[in-house]
Scaffold this motif. Structure first.
Motif, mmCIF file in Angstrom:
data_model
loop_
_atom_site.group_PDB
_atom_site.id
_atom_site.type_symbol
_atom_site.label_atom_id
_atom_site.label_comp_id
_atom_site.label_asym_id
_atom_site.label_seq_id
_atom_site.Cartn_x
_atom_site.Cartn_y
_atom_site.Cartn_z
ATOM 1 N N TYR A 1 0.878 -1.167 0.000
ATOM 2 C CA TYR A 1 0.000 0.000 0.000
ATOM 3 C C TYR A 1 0.915 1.216 0.000
ATOM 4 N N VAL B 1 -8.825 -1.905 4.836
ATOM 5 C CA VAL B 1 -7.509 -1.380 5.235
ATOM 6 C C VAL B 1 -7.424 0.091 4.848
ATOM 7 N N HIS C 1 -14.726 -5.567 2.494
ATOM 8 C CA HIS C 1 -14.972 -6.834 1.796
ATOM 9 C C HIS C 1 -14.908 -7.975 2.803
ATOM 10 N N HIS D 1 -14.028 -6.530 6.555
ATOM 11 C CA HIS D 1 -12.841 -5.790 6.989
ATOM 12 C C HIS D 1 -12.362 -4.890 5.861
ATOM 13 N N SER E 1 1.677 -6.041 3.589
ATOM 14 C CA SER E 1 1.046 -7.177 4.265
ATOM 15 C C SER E 1 1.210 -8.405 3.381
ATOM 16 N N ASP F 1 -13.431 -12.136 2.884
ATOM 17 C CA ASP F 1 -12.584 -13.038 2.109
ATOM 18 C C ASP F 1 -13.456 -14.216 1.674
ATOM 19 N N ARG G 1 2.799 0.660 3.456
ATOM 20 C CA ARG G 1 2.387 -0.437 4.342
ATOM 21 C C ARG G 1 2.519 -1.724 3.533
#
Ligand SMILES: O=C(O)CCC(=O)C(=O)O
Ligand SMILES: [Fe+2]
Length: 349
Positions: free
Chosen positions: A217, A295, A236, A293, A305, A238, A303
């Motif tokens: 990100y 981000v 969204h 969730h 992940s 998963d 960032r």
């Protein structure tokens, strides 16, 4: 007394776009019950120990559908090496990254640039998928590939286009293998947590969905000026069974609570996050929660992940788990395969 106010958000799920009520309050820290930290050490212990672990996993899966795992067995050094490889990959010029353009891949893997998937986001990704040749438990990778109608070259695309990066393939594959092994152990705990024998899902995890991503990100240099743009991943769920997520120290992951409030799923050193996906919610007859969730990376720095999405064998048709069905809880869903459930929604995002 303060009153909560709510808004509606639209989000993507395996069932298409759905609308959800969400509190407008700023994210708050979760309580220990909302997103617990679960010690996974007992996973290698006696059946009694594994059952005790399963009851903690059950409680978390039925409540928010998110939990942290400690003592997960993946060496910190391997995680850090993978992170360095991710940074090295993303630091390359675009002309180099698009050599493994996702849209040109035959196996839905490769590089997605900023702004190329359907979820609102500001991110770029590298993704790889299950490949029998690198699954240590697969005894005959050649015929496994033939059965799927794939050739070696399809899976080699992402490695050929990154072969100039020393150890990129070696480290990335090794991290993938360690999470595949962990996911196969964890799925047995989920079977116990659902009230079945622990080998209940073993037959559908021989060549499972196992999609691993590196996500970058980019930072937002002027956060105040950029406050109206989407910085991260939009809301969204998963889609597969469950996700193993490593996130860096930046923060920014937000999880919708059972009371429709945003929780700050802050990074906790030495842990991974596990969250339930749509397919496991479906098989559990909605007992386990596939939770919304998103981000936000509202900071000047990048960032990173590294999620790993675990599903069942793509063609295996699975029904609602018998222990989740009784007279008062008839099955809410028809049998379906993980592949069918995911069609059209996995885009490397
Ligand atoms: O980057 C993160 O922390 C979460 C990523 C995520 O939710 C996803 O890729 O589905
Ligand atoms: Fe996600």
């Amino acid at each position: 007394m303060t009153t909560q106010t709510y808004t509606q958000i639209e989000l993507l799920s395996a069932n298409g776009t759905v609308s959800r009520r969400v509190s407008t309050a700023p994210p708050r820290l979760p309580t220990d019950d909302e997103i617990p930290v679960i010690d996974l050490a007992p996973i290698d212990g006696t059946l009694d120990k594994r059952k005790a672990l399963a009851s903690r996993v059950k409680a978390a899966s039925e409540y928010t559908g998110f939990f942290y795992i400690r003592n997960h067995g993946i060496p910190e050094e391997l995680i850090q090496n993978s992170l360095s490889q991710a940074k090295t990959f993303f630091n390359q010029p675009l002309s180099q990254k698009i050599k493994i353009d996702f849209s040109a891949s035959k196996v839905s893997a490769g590089y997605h640039g900023v702004g190329s998937t359907q979820v609102n986001h500001l991110k770029e990704t590298f993704s790889m998928r299950y490949d029998p040749r690198i699954d240590p438990t697969c005894t005959d990778p050649k015929s496994a590939l033939e059965q799927e109608g794939k050739s070696r070259d399809d899976g080699d695309y992402i490695w050929k286009g990154t072969s100039h990066l020393p150890k990129f393939q070696e480290v990335t594959v090794s991290f993938w293998q360690s999470r595949l092994a962990l996911a196969r152990k964890l799925v047995r705990i989920f079977a116990l947590a659902l009230g079945e024998r622990e080998d209940y899902f073993d037959g559908v995890t021989s060549h499972p969905g196992a999609d691993a991503l590196y996500i970058h990100y980019p930072g937002v240099p002027d956060v105040a000026a950029g406050s109206n743009i989407d910085v991260g991943i939009g809301s969204h769920t998963d889609i597969q069974c469950f996700t193993l997520l490593w996130q860096d120290d930046s923060g920014g992951l937000q999880v919708l609570s059972a009371q429709d409030e945003w929780l700050d799923a802050r990074p906790i050193g030495g842990t991974l996050i596990v969250n339930i996906g749509d397919f496991l919610q479906r098989l559990s007859n909605n007992k386990f929660k596939s939770t919304v969730h998103r981000v936000y990376n509202r900071q000047p720095d990048s960032r990173y992940s590294m999620p790993f999405f675990f599903g069942f064998n793509p063609e295996a048709v699975c029904k609602v788990v018998p222990s989740c069905v009784d007279d008062e809880h008839p099955p809410l869903y028809e049998p379906i395969s993980c592949g069918e459930g995911a069609i059209g929604t996995f885009s490397g995002s």
